[in-house]
Design an enzyme around this catalytic site. Structure first.
Site, mmCIF file in Angstrom:
data_model
loop_
_atom_site.group_PDB
_atom_site.id
_atom_site.type_symbol
_atom_site.label_atom_id
_atom_site.label_comp_id
_atom_site.label_asym_id
_atom_site.label_seq_id
_atom_site.Cartn_x
_atom_site.Cartn_y
_atom_site.Cartn_z
ATOM 1 N N HIS A 1 -20.226 46.098 28.117
ATOM 2 C CA HIS A 1 -19.552 44.811 28.291
ATOM 3 C C HIS A 1 -20.460 43.706 28.829
ATOM 4 C CE1 HIS A 1 -16.330 41.987 28.791
ATOM 5 N NE2 HIS A 1 -16.580 41.872 30.093
ATOM 6 N N ASP B 1 -17.592 48.713 24.306
ATOM 7 C CA ASP B 1 -17.235 47.859 25.441
ATOM 8 C C ASP B 1 -16.042 48.505 26.123
ATOM 9 O OD1 ASP B 1 -16.163 45.849 27.125
ATOM 10 O OD2 ASP B 1 -16.908 44.251 25.836
ATOM 11 N N SER C 1 -17.118 37.273 28.622
ATOM 12 C CA SER C 1 -15.819 37.841 28.960
ATOM 13 C C SER C 1 -14.773 36.744 29.199
ATOM 14 C CB SER C 1 -15.964 38.773 30.168
ATOM 15 O OG SER C 1 -14.831 39.581 30.343
#
Length: 259
Positions: A224, A194, A93
């Site tokens: 995610h 996601d 991320s």
């Protein structure tokens, strides 16, 4: 505030090949710890830092910004480079964005990148309101724990400090501008489902980096936080094979001779 149990940083002294792992926004090393353990068990030198303002309470994060988070991983990279012959950077991320900036700024110091659901932009109309909204509202709902696997939990904040979110937005713009400076071999793994970072972010990154050795892998079974999800073992395996391809000696009779 004390660090939450499970959110502690992790370091392992191994061979001459090092890996820096970067966790995500409002998250903690807990989301990357199984990956770090996988690498450490195979004899690699591993650094998994806790980013400033993370792993305690959201109030601590509210007084930090991207300069603090980036400075931490920059220091860790320099320390690994002093210790190791080759260094890889992995990120989840926002950690993926941190990894990309390290690659753009440090060049050949970084041997290769593995990115999982990397962030490229703060999306939605609310992003445009952040410069003003952060002075009116302290927090919004959290982003943590987007995981498909039942029983798997991410240790992250249940609130997002808007000052930090505004800083993240500024940082991602800088990273996007730097993407053409990224030339290292790259593996990018992303989840079609996601709920935090859309697939468009991965597509944008792949379209703008200058890397010629690029592999894109879809994580069909995960959301995610894929490092704690159904595809975790696949991520770990693909990343280790990637290291072995670029670092002679890794994986041969358990050795990590570097190169």
């Amino acid at each position: 505030m004390p660090v939450l149990p499970g959110a502690e940083p992790f370091r392992h002294e191994g061979g001459e090949v090092g890996v820096l792992l970067c966790h995500g926004f409002t998250g903690s090393p807990q989301s990357m710890r199984p990956w770090a353990d996988h690498l450490a068990e195979r004899g690699l030198t591993v650094s998994l830092p806790l980013l400033p303002g993370h792993g305690t309470c959201w109030q601590d994060m509210a007084v930090t910004g991207w300069q603090d988070w980036y400075a931490q991983v920059d220091r860790e990279l320099r320390e690994l480079r002093d210790r190791c012959a080759q260094v890889f950077v992995f990120g989840l991320s926002m950690g993926g964005a941190l990894a990309l900036r390290l690659a753009a700024k440090h060049g050949d110091t970084v041997t290769g990148l593995v990115l999982v659901n990397p962030a490229n932009k703060v999306h939605g109309l609310s992003a445009y309101a952040l410069p003003v909204a952060r002075h009116l509202v302290r927090t919004t709902k959290g982003l943590a724990n987007d995981i498909a696997r039942e029983g798997s939990e991410e240790l992250g904040y249940d609130r997002v400090p808007l000052h930090a979110a505004h800083s993240l937005r500024s940082f991602l713009r800088l990273v996007d501008a730097d993407l053409p400076q990224v030339t290292q071999p790259l593996v990018l793994l992303h989840s079609p489902q996601d709920h935090v970072v859309p697939p468009a972010d991965s597509a944008r990154i792949l379209s703008r980096v200058s890397s010629t050795d690029v592999e894109e892998i879809l994580l069909e079974q995960s959301y995610h936080v894929a490092t704690l999800d159904h595809d975790a073992e696949r991520i770990f395996g693909e990343a280790y094979r990637f290291i072995g391809r670029l670092a002679p000696g890794v994986g041969k009779k358990g050795g990590t001779s570097g190169g």
